[in-house]
Design a protein around this motif. Structure first.
Motif, PDB file in Angstrom:
ATOM      1  N   CYS A 162       0.801  -1.149   0.074  1.00  0.00           N
ATOM      2  CA  CYS A 162      -0.016  -0.053  -0.043  1.00  0.00           C
ATOM      3  C   CYS A 162       0.836   1.110  -0.064  1.00  0.00           C
ATOM      4  N   LEU A 163       1.806   1.364   0.986  1.00  0.00           N
ATOM      5  CA  LEU A 163       2.617   2.668   1.177  1.00  0.00           C
ATOM      6  C   LEU A 163       3.472   2.925  -0.014  1.00  0.00           C
ATOM      7  N   THR A 177      -2.759   6.362  -0.475  1.00  0.00           N
ATOM      8  CA  THR A 177      -2.491   6.242   0.996  1.00  0.00           C
ATOM      9  C   THR A 177      -2.619   7.475   1.750  1.00  0.00           C
TER      10      THR A 177
END
Lengths: 507, 496
Positions: A267-268, A275
């Motif tokens: 995700c990051l 995000t």
């Protein structure tokens, strides 16, 4: 391959660590006899643990690149490769997994009475797939191993579980599978954009905002179920309660970390813009999880459920730490992942030891053990204190860092998490009080025998880590600094005391 | 300021821990077990006493044990401020070892090994607090004290004991986790360190930090004051009367000396060494604190008047007297701070005497309420004589220790630029209240009529292991009243 430092050791250490358990499982097929199966599984897990230790000594803490890399072309037509590598985020998780597995085998020594060989095979296959998930740098490899974890876990719960094992195992399977499907969609979408399944190659690309948001949501669903974040947590108590001790330990200590690892790895860095968009919502969800887990744990009569709900709360702290997106928060979150693995794993082992004796998980039936099982309650007391983040224990350091990161940028949200810390003390002291002291009308515990040597050997190393991380965490923190600052720069947040997301996002 | 790296503080703290382990292991042999307690207590006191000359010459001893994060360490420090508490607590532990042996054996109490182990562990926590060099170390040992005293409060394992102990742990951990923990983390976030300052004036906040967080810093101050709920400030005082279900040696050493003094010690340490006199004056935090604790002083005294149970009356008296210490420091004048800090010692010696007496009365006569004790003084003259002396100290009458406190506090109040009259009135009113609830006990014991049909047959003085510590503690209350310099030297070194 500029992201990968190829392995310079004499042998392919990552592949060896990863496939040793699987090889052990294959050999186990031909080993007759329950005792022999147990001994063999113990031997294999111990050897795996020993082989994994050089990873720590040879790890280069100055670089954020993936180390001990291995790269073999697998399906060239689709650009699928067998790529392995670890960085500061995964190193500790891998070591925790390999060190926990011998304890899981020992913890099942007496607990598992039927189909012992098959049980040990499941544990070993489980270990290979878990280690592979942490090592894989190719998305297809990752996904195969990610799915492969489900089957042995499903069997562990469904075959060796408690009375409602079928319900629990199917619920577990369906929830996780639902998340995995979304993950697959995201992987394919990313492949179509980049033409590669290499995870590091997908990071730092200029995806459109819209694309990022959809990919992020798909990732998020998969990982949030795995963590589990409130409100996707309902499979967890059922699975924990029905699973055998070793299953609960693996579930709590390692499997839950897959979700938070997914946030950190995918995700990051892959969808940084999305995000940043979702940060406030996820932070509030984390706080909700912390409070919900705490309150629910406080109301439980079943010891395993109590610890399961406490996990919801603790993992809430981890996601809080990840998404405050500063050095302290993320480092605290990674450390807390390890801490939760050690402490909650130990607590499940403790409950399992009572279950072996009484065949009950009811708190009221375990009341007043203090007089008859002094060694046991001493261990239990230390692990409970660790779970409630008592200063000087491992969880305190993690929680301190997460809250320090939280207070630095999001004072209100961090303040809302504080009642969670109080609740942790409340439910843990409640459990401890009941088990050690009970009330004036305790059940007769005089038949209970205290821990034997095997059980002390299981718990002692975990207690050692509780205090080691709690009092001198530098050896654990040092390995993650480079990777965390690299990760934060990928998200576009200057690490340390620079401009923070909070100042950009919330007035 | 000279600092010397020395292992002595660590040794002193570890003595109690080692003592508790030895006590636990020799549970089957009571005499050996009690000897370990005694040896640990004497060793600890000797180590602490050996540091006195160094400290009085203006030096500070430090020892860093663990480094957890930058600015977050487990470090011990011994300075004049920590000595005030450490000398008193370690000395009284020696008396308490004798006394509790007499008490517990006299009543044939169960689980004496657990009791003695936890007792030593509580001292481990208390001395750890006294010798902590930073807020984290202090918090660590503060929580150790909370957890290790739980078994002592719940000792009787009956309904009342569990209720009291539950209240105890709920109050103490909720305040610590709910206020102290966030305050500590925020101080760390704002300043990057949790180490105490080296003097009482500067504090650890820079002017820029204070300017940028003009609301947050006072909030942190409030959190710190209430977070250390062991200090008994209302409205978080209720754990203390609840804890009186514990055996009397616990009430005596822990709930008159170690535990509650840990609370006020932490509070005053944070007021002076984290926030500092300068900042507290600049933000005008002193006077509101003084008035706030004045409410506790008066209210607790009023409640004490209404209690017939002797230990309950003493508990409320403790709550009231603890706030004197915080009041003194909150005056922010040199005499006020000196008066407050010296009361840590003065109150300790006198209040332990009172609790010891209450326990001796219970062992000898099984009486708990004041109304039953009428005329008992003629049967137990030594005990009640000591009780009378210690009450005088609580009231603040010369020549007993409490007088020194009152004198210093009155001077401190008069040194204030404003609000002198208000504080003086509080001190006056509380003194009268103290007379009101203490004087009748001694008076009735010696001169009151024995209750009808009560011959006190068979009741005689408590065993010597109890009476001797009582007499010693009472005697010291008088000695430090007549020669206050021993304690005042430390206090003067704090205020410079």
């Amino acid at each position: 391959m500029d992201f990968l430092i190829m392995n310079s050791m004499d042998f392919s250490i990552l592949s060896t660590v990863m496939f040793l358990p699987l090889a052990g499982a294959l050999v186990l097929l031909f080993i007759p006899g329950d005792t022999a199966a147990k001994n063999w599984a113990l031997l294999v897990t111990i050897v795996t643990a020993l082989v994994s230790l050089p990873l720590y000594w040879n790890f280069d803490i100055t670089t954020a690149q993936f180390q001990f890399g291995e790269h073999i072309s697998w399906i060239p037509s689709l650009n699928i490769n067998y790529t392995l590598g670890i960085d500061g985020i995964t190193l500790l998780l891998i070591l925790m997994t390999t060190l926990l597995m011998p304890l899981c085998v020992l913890g099942s020594w007496r607990y598992i009475e039927k189909r012992v060989r098959e049980f040990m095979i499941c544990l070993l296959i489980m270990e290979t797939s878990m280690l592979g998930v942490f090592m894989a740098l190719d998305f297809v490899l990752f996904y195969i191993l990610w799915e492969a974890m489900l089957i042995p876990m499903y069997l562990l719960i469904g075959v060796w579980g408690g009375p409602r094992k079928i319900y629990a195992s199917i619920k577990f399977f369906l929830y996780t599978l639902a998340g995995s499907v979304m993950l697959l969609v995201a992987i394919i979408a990313l492949y179509l954009k980049t033409g590669s399944f290499s995870i590091p190659a997908m990071m730092g690309q200029e995806y459109s905002s819209n694309f990022q948001i959809w990919v992020f949501l798909a990732f998020f669903l998969a990982f949030a179920i795995k963590v589990p974040m409130f409100p996707f947590h309902t499979w967890l108590p059922a699975a924990h309660v029905e699973a055998p001790t070793a299953g609960s330990v693996i579930l709590a200590s390692v499997l839950l970390k897959m979700g938070t690892y997914g946030f950190l790895r995918f995700c990051l860095p892959i969808t940084p813009e999305a995000t940043l968009t979702f940060v406030p919502y996820i932070l509030w969800l984390s706080v909700a999880g912390i409070l919900y887990g705490g309150f629910t744990a406080l109301a439980q009569q079943d010891m395993k459920k109590l610890i399961a709900y406490s996990s919801v709360g603790h993992m809430g702290f981890v996601t809080l730490g990840i998404f405050v997106l500063n050095t302290q928060g993320v480092e605290g979150a990674i450390l807390q992942m390890i801490n939760h693995g050690v402490t909650t794993g130990a607590l499940f082992l403790c409950v399992g030891m009572i279950y072996e004796r009484t065949h009950s998980r009811e708190l009221s039936k375990a009341a007043g053990l203090g007089t008859y099982m002094p060694i046991y309650v001493t261990f239990l007391a230390f692990f409970s204190l660790s779970s409630l983040a008592f200063p000087g224990t491992n969880s305190f350091v993690g929680e301190f860092l997460i809250l320090a990161g939280g207070f630095a940028d999001y004072k209100v949200i961090a303040a809302c998490a504080i009642p969670g810390a109080i609740l942790a003390a409340a439910y843990m002291f409640r459990m401890l009080q009941r088990m050690v002291w009970g009330g004036t009308q305790n059940p007769d515990q005089s038949k209970m025998v205290d821990l034997n040597m095997r059980e002390i050997v299981i718990l002692a190393p975990l207690l050692f880590f509780v205090f080691w991380i709690g009092l001198s965490p530098a050896p654990f923190m040092d390995v993650m600094h480079a990777s965390v600052s690299h990760l934060l720069s990928q998200v576009g947040v200057v690490s340390g005391d620079g401009l923070s997301v909070a100042q950009l996002m919330i007035p | 300021m000279d600092t010397i790296v020395s292992v002595k503080p660590l040794l002193a703290v570890m003595t109690a821990l080692a003592g508790s382990i030895l006590v636990m292991m020799s549970g089957r042999k009571p005499n050996i077990r009690e000897s370990w307690s005694f040896i640990a207590a004497v060793t600890m006191f000797s180590i602490i006493a050996s540091m006195i000359p160094t400290i009085l010459s203006g030096k500070t001893l430090v020892y860093q044990l663990f480094k957890i994060l930058p600015g977050l360490t487990v470090t011990f420090r011994v300075d004049a401020f920590s000595m005030i508490f450490a000398v008193v607590a370690s000395f009284l532990w020696i008396l308490a070892v004798f006394y509790s042996a007499g008490y517990m054996r006299g009543l044939h109490e169960h689980a004496q090994t657990r009791f003695n182990t936890c007792f030593a562990l509580s001292l481990f926590g208390a001395i750890g607090v006294a010798f902590s060099d930073n807020l984290f170390t202090m918090y660590l040992f503060y929580e150790i004290v909370s957890v290790c005293t739980y078994p002592l409060v719940a000792h009787h394992q009956d309904e009342e004991g569990y209720q009291g102990a539950k209240k105890y742990i709920v109050y103490l951990t909720t305040t610590a986790k709910g206020m102290l923990l966030p305050a500590m983390i925020l101080i760390y976030v704002l300043t990057g360190t949790l180490d105490f300052a080296n003097n009482i004036n500067t504090g650890i906040f820079t002017q820029a930090t204070v300017d940028a967080n003009s609301i947050l810093v006072p909030v942190l101050y409030v959190f710190c004051i209430f977070g250390f709920a062991k200090n008994g400030i209302m409205p978080f005082h209720n754990w203390l009367p609840g804890a009186m279900v514990a055996p009397t040696p616990v009430s005596a050493l822990l709930h008159a000396v170690a535990v509650v003094k840990v609370g006020v010690f932490c509070t005053t340490r944070v007021m002076l060494y984290v926030f500092g006199v300068d900042l507290m004056s600049a933000l005008n935090l002193g006077v509101p604190t003084a008035y706030f604790v004045s409410f506790t002083i008066l209210m607790a005294s009023v409640i004490a008047l209404s209690k017939d149970n002797l230990k309950a009356r003493l508990a409320y008296s403790t709550i009231s007297q603890l706030s004197y210490i915080i009041l003194g420091v909150a005056l922010l004048t040199p005499s006020g701070i000196e008066g407050g800090l010296v009361h840590i010692a003065n109150h300790a010696f006198s209040k332990i005497t009172l609790f010891f007496c209450a326990g001796a009365i219970y062992v000898a006569s099984h009486k708990k309420t004041i109304s039953e004790m009428s005329g008992l003084g003629r049967t137990m003259p030594f005990t009640f004589a000591a009780f009378g002396i210690a009450s005088l100290s609580m009231i603040g009458a010369p020549p007993v220790a409490g007088f020194v406190t009152k004198w210093k506090l009155l001077v401190g109040a008069m040194e204030m630029p404003s609000h002198s009259i208000g504080i003086l009135l509080v001190l006056l009113a509380s003194t009268l209240l103290n007379v009101g609830y203490f004087a009748p006990i001694t008076f009735k014991a010696f001169f009151g009529k024995r209750p009808a049909g009560e011959a006190y047959a068979g009741i005689k003085e408590a065993p010597l292991t109890m009476v001797v510590p009582i007499m010693i503690a009472a005697l010291i209350s008088v000695i430090i009243g007549i020669y206050p310099d021993f304690m005042m030297n430390f206090v003067k070194a704090v205020t410079g």
